[in-house]
Design a protein around this motif. Structure first.
Motif, mmCIF file in Angstrom:
data_model
loop_
_atom_site.group_PDB
_atom_site.id
_atom_site.type_symbol
_atom_site.label_atom_id
_atom_site.label_comp_id
_atom_site.label_asym_id
_atom_site.label_seq_id
_atom_site.Cartn_x
_atom_site.Cartn_y
_atom_site.Cartn_z
ATOM 1 N N LEU A 1 0.814 -1.210 0.000
ATOM 2 C CA LEU A 1 0.000 0.000 0.000
ATOM 3 C C LEU A 1 0.846 1.258 0.000
ATOM 4 C CD1 LEU A 1 -2.828 -0.999 2.498
ATOM 5 C CD2 LEU A 1 -2.926 -0.919 0.002
ATOM 6 N N GLU A 2 2.061 1.193 0.528
ATOM 7 C CA GLU A 2 2.931 2.364 0.628
ATOM 8 C C GLU A 2 3.969 2.452 -0.481
ATOM 9 O OE1 GLU A 2 2.914 0.068 3.397
ATOM 10 O OE2 GLU A 2 1.131 1.045 4.148
ATOM 11 N N GLU A 3 4.198 1.377 -1.234
ATOM 12 C CA GLU A 3 5.326 1.349 -2.156
ATOM 13 C C GLU A 3 4.904 0.904 -3.552
ATOM 14 O OE1 GLU A 3 9.794 -0.581 -2.375
ATOM 15 O OE2 GLU A 3 8.495 -1.085 -0.724
ATOM 16 N N THR A 4 5.245 1.706 -4.543
ATOM 17 C CA THR A 4 5.012 1.368 -5.942
ATOM 18 C C THR A 4 6.324 1.545 -6.687
ATOM 19 O OG1 THR A 4 2.741 2.169 -5.814
ATOM 20 C CG2 THR A 4 3.694 1.976 -7.998
ATOM 21 N N TRP A 5 6.639 0.620 -7.585
ATOM 22 C CA TRP A 5 7.867 0.692 -8.373
ATOM 23 C C TRP A 5 7.517 0.986 -9.814
ATOM 24 C CZ3 TRP A 5 12.380 -2.961 -7.093
ATOM 25 C CH2 TRP A 5 12.551 -3.071 -5.719
ATOM 26 N N GLU A 6 8.361 1.795 -10.456
ATOM 27 C CA GLU A 6 8.272 2.030 -11.890
ATOM 28 C C GLU A 6 9.611 1.600 -12.485
ATOM 29 O OE1 GLU A 6 5.292 5.840 -11.832
ATOM 30 O OE2 GLU A 6 7.413 6.210 -12.001
ATOM 31 N N TYR A 7 9.559 0.815 -13.523
ATOM 32 C CA TYR A 7 10.810 0.331 -14.108
ATOM 33 C C TYR A 7 10.654 0.134 -15.604
ATOM 34 C CZ TYR A 7 8.395 -4.140 -13.477
ATOM 35 O OH TYR A 7 7.472 -5.153 -13.505
ATOM 36 N N VAL A 8 11.801 0.055 -16.287
ATOM 37 C CA VAL A 8 11.811 -0.129 -17.731
ATOM 38 C C VAL A 8 12.880 -1.182 -18.060
ATOM 39 C CG1 VAL A 8 13.456 1.754 -18.112
ATOM 40 C CG2 VAL A 8 11.928 1.088 -19.947
ATOM 41 N N ARG A 9 12.609 -1.984 -19.071
ATOM 42 C CA ARG A 9 13.590 -3.004 -19.472
ATOM 43 C C ARG A 9 14.837 -2.333 -20.007
ATOM 44 N NH1 ARG A 9 11.082 -7.733 -22.897
ATOM 45 N NH2 ARG A 9 13.313 -7.946 -23.156
ATOM 46 N N ASP A 10 15.974 -2.925 -19.737
ATOM 47 C CA ASP A 10 17.248 -2.306 -20.112
ATOM 48 C C ASP A 10 17.499 -2.280 -21.610
ATOM 49 O OD1 ASP A 10 17.723 -5.045 -20.336
ATOM 50 O OD2 ASP A 10 19.746 -4.903 -19.535
ATOM 51 N N ASN A 11 16.802 -3.086 -22.400
ATOM 52 C CA ASN A 11 17.026 -3.032 -23.847
ATOM 53 C C ASN A 11 16.586 -1.683 -24.429
ATOM 54 O OD1 ASN A 11 14.340 -3.902 -23.318
ATOM 55 N ND2 ASN A 11 14.161 -4.699 -25.396
ATOM 56 N N TYR A 12 15.598 -1.034 -23.820
ATOM 57 C CA TYR A 12 15.184 0.293 -24.287
ATOM 58 C C TYR A 12 16.269 1.326 -23.998
ATOM 59 C CZ TYR A 12 10.465 -1.494 -24.954
ATOM 60 O OH TYR A 12 9.381 -2.199 -25.382
ATOM 61 N N THR A 13 16.774 1.348 -22.789
ATOM 62 C CA THR A 13 17.789 2.347 -22.440
ATOM 63 C C THR A 13 19.082 2.102 -23.203
ATOM 64 O OG1 THR A 13 18.389 1.055 -20.479
ATOM 65 C CG2 THR A 13 16.830 2.858 -20.165
ATOM 66 N N ARG A 14 19.474 0.853 -23.379
ATOM 67 C CA ARG A 14 20.697 0.556 -24.149
ATOM 68 C C ARG A 14 20.544 0.987 -25.601
ATOM 69 N NH1 ARG A 14 21.711 -5.522 -23.291
ATOM 70 N NH2 ARG A 14 19.485 -5.368 -23.152
ATOM 71 N N SER A 15 19.382 0.758 -26.187
ATOM 72 C CA SER A 15 19.162 1.131 -27.587
ATOM 73 C C SER A 15 19.217 2.644 -27.782
ATOM 74 C CB SER A 15 17.805 0.600 -28.073
ATOM 75 O OG SER A 15 17.820 -0.811 -28.071
ATOM 76 N N VAL A 16 18.623 3.390 -26.863
ATOM 77 C CA VAL A 16 18.679 4.855 -26.946
ATOM 78 C C VAL A 16 20.127 5.312 -26.836
ATOM 79 C CG1 VAL A 16 18.059 6.994 -25.746
ATOM 80 C CG2 VAL A 16 16.331 5.225 -26.116
ATOM 81 N N PHE A 17 20.881 4.741 -25.915
ATOM 82 C CA PHE A 17 22.287 5.121 -25.723
ATOM 83 C C PHE A 17 23.113 4.790 -26.960
ATOM 84 C CE2 PHE A 17 26.617 4.447 -24.134
ATOM 85 C CZ PHE A 17 26.824 5.677 -23.534
ATOM 86 N N ARG A 18 22.908 3.607 -27.524
ATOM 87 C CA ARG A 18 23.653 3.202 -28.732
ATOM 88 C C ARG A 18 23.343 4.103 -29.919
ATOM 89 N NH1 ARG A 18 22.435 -3.051 -27.915
ATOM 90 N NH2 ARG A 18 24.015 -3.483 -26.351
#
Length: 65
Positions: free
Chosen positions: A9-26
């Motif tokens: 009830l107190e904690e929510t996580w937001e996350y993204v798969r690393d293939n998206y961040t790696r592709s943007v960086f590349r």
């Protein structure tokens, strides 16, 4: 894919798969994951004012843009 997981009830996580961040960086970009604390237009405008582009990740449900 950006995912939101309700851990408790107190904690929510937001996350993204690393293939998206790696592709943007590349491709020469700097990946920045933006949390979505609000759907308020003023909050969203402050997020996008400092970026050149946005990558909206998909999921198993299609949402209209």
């Amino acid at each position: 894919m950006l995912a939101v997981a309700k851990i408790s009830l107190e904690e929510t996580w937001e996350y993204v798969r690393d293939n998206y961040t790696r592709s943007v960086f590349r491709a020469g970009g700097l990946p920045i994951i933006l949390p979505m604390p609000s759907a308020d237009a003023d909050v969203l405008e402050e997020y996008v004012v400092g970026v050149d582009g946005l990558l909206f990740t998909g999921g198993s449900i299609n949402n209209a843009p």
